[in-house]
Design a protein around this motif. Structure first.
Motif, PDB file in Angstrom:
ATOM      1  N   THR A  24       0.805  -1.222   0.000  1.00 30.02           N
ATOM      2  CA  THR A  24       0.000   0.000   0.000  1.00 30.02           C
ATOM      3  C   THR A  24       0.839   1.274   0.000  1.00 30.02           C
ATOM      4  O   THR A  24       0.300   2.374  -0.066  1.00 30.02           O
ATOM      5  N   GLY A  25       2.159   1.138   0.096  1.00 28.79           N
ATOM      6  CA  GLY A  25       3.036   2.307   0.045  1.00 28.79           C
ATOM      7  C   GLY A  25       3.182   2.835  -1.369  1.00 28.79           C
ATOM      8  O   GLY A  25       2.649   2.273  -2.337  1.00 28.79           O
ATOM      9  N   PHE A  26       3.926   3.909  -1.516  1.00 28.05           N
ATOM     10  CA  PHE A  26       4.110   4.547  -2.823  1.00 28.05           C
ATOM     11  C   PHE A  26       4.728   3.581  -3.842  1.00 28.05           C
ATOM     12  O   PHE A  26       4.157   3.310  -4.898  1.00 28.05           O
ATOM     13  N   LYS A  27       5.883   3.006  -3.507  1.00 29.76           N
ATOM     14  CA  LYS A  27       6.523   2.063  -4.422  1.00 29.76           C
ATOM     15  C   LYS A  27       5.706   0.782  -4.557  1.00 29.76           C
ATOM     16  O   LYS A  27       5.579   0.231  -5.655  1.00 29.76           O
ATOM     17  N   GLY A  44      -0.997  -8.973  -1.628  1.00 27.80           N
ATOM     18  CA  GLY A  44      -0.336  -7.880  -0.940  1.00 27.80           C
ATOM     19  C   GLY A  44      -0.434  -8.020   0.559  1.00 27.80           C
ATOM     20  O   GLY A  44      -1.413  -8.572   1.078  1.00 27.80           O
ATOM     21  N   TYR A  45       0.583  -7.510   1.266  1.00 24.37           N
ATOM     22  CA  TYR A  45       0.601  -7.552   2.726  1.00 24.37           C
ATOM     23  C   TYR A  45       1.171  -6.224   3.192  1.00 24.37           C
ATOM     24  O   TYR A  45       2.327  -5.885   2.898  1.00 24.37           O
ATOM     25  N   ALA A  46       0.359  -5.445   3.915  1.00 27.72           N
ATOM     26  CA  ALA A  46       0.817  -4.123   4.320  1.00 27.72           C
ATOM     27  C   ALA A  46      -0.144  -3.532   5.343  1.00 27.72           C
ATOM     28  O   ALA A  46      -1.254  -4.030   5.544  1.00 27.72           O
ATOM     29  N   LEU A  47       0.290  -2.445   5.949  1.00 29.58           N
ATOM     30  CA  LEU A  47      -0.594  -1.642   6.770  1.00 29.58           C
ATOM     31  C   LEU A  47      -1.556  -0.865   5.874  1.00 29.58           C
ATOM     32  O   LEU A  47      -1.385  -0.830   4.646  1.00 29.58           O
ATOM     33  N   ILE A  48      -2.553  -0.228   6.472  1.00 31.22           N
ATOM     34  CA  ILE A  48      -3.416   0.641   5.675  1.00 31.22           C
ATOM     35  C   ILE A  48      -2.537   1.702   5.032  1.00 31.22           C
ATOM     36  O   ILE A  48      -1.442   1.999   5.529  1.00 31.22           O
ATOM     37  N   PRO A  49      -2.956   2.292   3.904  1.00 29.10           N
ATOM     38  CA  PRO A  49      -2.102   3.273   3.223  1.00 29.10           C
ATOM     39  C   PRO A  49      -1.563   4.319   4.189  1.00 29.10           C
ATOM     40  O   PRO A  49      -2.306   4.841   5.040  1.00 29.10           O
ATOM     41  N   PRO A  50      -0.273   4.629   4.088  1.00 28.76           N
ATOM     42  CA  PRO A  50       0.372   5.484   5.086  1.00 28.76           C
ATOM     43  C   PRO A  50       0.066   6.966   4.951  1.00 28.76           C
ATOM     44  O   PRO A  50       0.468   7.754   5.810  1.00 28.76           O
ATOM     45  N   THR A  51      -0.595   7.376   3.868  1.00 30.52           N
ATOM     46  CA  THR A  51      -0.912   8.789   3.672  1.00 30.52           C
ATOM     47  C   THR A  51      -2.374   8.930   3.263  1.00 30.52           C
ATOM     48  O   THR A  51      -3.007   7.984   2.796  1.00 30.52           O
ATOM     49  N   GLY A 207       7.908  10.251  -8.413  1.00 34.52           N
ATOM     50  CA  GLY A 207       6.863   9.836  -9.346  1.00 34.52           C
ATOM     51  C   GLY A 207       5.504  10.275  -8.853  1.00 34.52           C
ATOM     52  O   GLY A 207       5.348  10.727  -7.705  1.00 34.52           O
ATOM     53  N   GLY A 208       4.503  10.147  -9.688  1.00 34.17           N
ATOM     54  CA  GLY A 208       3.158  10.543  -9.322  1.00 34.17           C
ATOM     55  C   GLY A 208       2.597   9.692  -8.205  1.00 34.17           C
ATOM     56  O   GLY A 208       2.824   8.486  -8.166  1.00 34.17           O
ATOM     57  N   GLY A 209       1.869  10.333  -7.296  1.00 34.96           N
ATOM     58  CA  GLY A 209       1.199   9.595  -6.234  1.00 34.96           C
ATOM     59  C   GLY A 209       1.973   9.462  -4.948  1.00 34.96           C
ATOM     60  O   GLY A 209       1.535   8.751  -4.046  1.00 34.96           O
ATOM     61  N   ASP A 210       3.110  10.144  -4.832  1.00 36.48           N
ATOM     62  CA  ASP A 210       3.861  10.126  -3.577  1.00 36.48           C
ATOM     63  C   ASP A 210       3.374  11.295  -2.720  1.00 36.48           C
ATOM     64  O   ASP A 210       3.540  12.461  -3.098  1.00 36.48           O
ATOM     65  N   PHE A 211       2.786  10.988  -1.582  1.00 34.80           N
ATOM     66  CA  PHE A 211       2.260  12.018  -0.696  1.00 34.80           C
ATOM     67  C   PHE A 211       2.984  12.036   0.650  1.00 34.80           C
ATOM     68  O   PHE A 211       2.506  12.641   1.606  1.00 34.80           O
ATOM     69  N   ALA A 212       4.139  11.397   0.728  1.00 37.05           N
ATOM     70  CA  ALA A 212       4.861  11.305   1.996  1.00 37.05           C
ATOM     71  C   ALA A 212       5.388  12.667   2.435  1.00 37.05           C
ATOM     72  O   ALA A 212       5.662  13.558   1.614  1.00 37.05           O
TER      73      ALA A 212
END
Length: 368
Positions: A24-27, A44-51, A207-212
């Motif tokens: 769910t991260g940018f990359k 996929g295995y991840a936390l909820i989207p970080p942003t 790249g597009g979609g990075d909101f960190a």
């Protein structure tokens, strides 16, 4: 007639079961969408989207991914997804990815980046379906000697300075140990000779979609949206900036090629050519060029923890061993980032998702 790398990737990943941690991260979001377009069966295995917002949600990427929202530190949850998904390829991107956050919470950073890697490799060791594993780290794993003009090579000393960088150095060593102890032919246990293990050290991605927070290009976009001038604290610091698709395609290549050619297994720098290692100030100038009216920046003194002034990677090994070469330089990377951002701001989520797919297809078609 030679087969293009794009065709080889399509042939390899079509129908292949791939598990992406940090999905769910940018990359991770870009990678999941590219794998889906290549025809892979993606878990996929991840936390909820970080942003908030996030590329994961904007492009509705969960629609094409068998996603589990869970913590990489949770070994039992991780074992469950391995059992259910039975992946053939595992791409490990899950991490606490920010230097500044690692100063604020070093314990969480080490737990996630070191023990998270141990947890994933324990699951790889116990899952007979896994044939290929790639651990994704960072250009910051090296002991930075601040040598202007010098690109770090794969055999240079690993000793990241801050907790983030150091935890990624440790993650590298964990992967190296598991490769020798459990997966090499003749090594200990039932997994011997069954799975190939590599690591990839990527440069600063844009790249597009990075909101960190605390990343130069997202900060540029936020400044434009707010109508403010961007404040740059280290305009002369050099970084190996590259479009996010550059390392992601190399990850897919490594995971594929190490199965076909065992000698490919190892660790790799994935960074831009020398001409595309630019200063933060030069990157801001490129953003201003492609964005046009509405973006300005200022240089100011901002107190903060230690950051490297000069950091560059030598990408010779990746070129020679993988046949990988950068496709988009830093100018094109900023151009594509601005293109995606304008598509999202002016056309909404549907336009951003279409731009995402278009850029992935365009990149793959431009590969040598």
């Amino acid at each position: 007639m030679s087969v293009s790398m794009y065709d080889r990737l399509k042939d390899h990943y079509k129908g292949r079961r791939v598990l992406v941690t940090g999905s769910t991260g940018f990359k991770g979001a870009w990678l999941c969408r590219m794998l889906t377009l290549l025809g892979a069966e993606v878990a996929g295995y991840a936390l909820i989207p970080p942003t908030e917002p996030s590329l994961w949600d904007i492009a509705d990427l969960e629609a094409g991914v068998d996603q589990r929202m869970a913590d990489i530190r949770d070994l039992e949850a991780l074992r469950k997804v391995f059992t259910e998904a039975q992946p053939q390829t595992v791409l490990h991107l899950a991490a606490q990815p920010l230097v500044i956050d690692s100063y604020d919470d070093p314990l969480y950073t080490y737990e996630t980046n070191v023990m998270g890697t141990v947890n994933v490799l324990e699951c790889v060791r116990a899952t007979e379906s896994v044939e290929s594993f790639l651990n994704v780290t960072t250009d910051k794993v090296y002991e930075n000697l601040e040598r202007p003009g010098y690109g770090y090579r794969e055999d240079d000393k690993l000793d990241g300075f801050d907790p983030y960088s150091n935890s990624k150095s440790c993650s590298e060593l964990v992967a190296h140990s598991y490769a020798k102890s459990f997966f090499a032919p003749g090594s200990h246990g039932a997994a011997a000779g069954r799975c190939r293990i590599s690591t990839a050290r990527a440069g600063n991605v844009i790249g597009g979609g990075d909101f960190a927070a605390n990343r130069i290009v997202p900060d540029c976009v936020r400044a434009v949206e707010a109508g403010n001038a961007l404040m740059i604290r280290n305009p002369n610091s050099v970084r190996p900036y590259q479009h996010v698709l550059e390392p992601l395609v190399s990850y897919l290549m490594i995971a594929m090629l190490q199965l076909e050619q065992p000698e490919v297994e190892g660790w790799y720098n994935i960074g831009p050519d020398d001409k595309d290692s630019v200063t933060t100030g030069e990157l801001a100038e490129l953003f201003a060029k492609h964005w046009g009216e509405g973006f300005t920046y200022e240089v100011g003194q901002v107190d903060g923890p230690h950051e490297a002034n000069f950091l560059k990677l030598d990408n010779t090994k990746a070129k020679e061993c993988l046949g990988w070469n950068p496709v988009w330089g830093v100018n094109e990377a900023i151009e594509k980032t601005v293109e995606w951002t304008r598509a999202w701001l002016e056309g909404g989520d549907a336009a951003a998702a279409a731009c995402l797919d278009g850029q992935i297809k365009s990149y793959l078609e431009e590969m040598e």
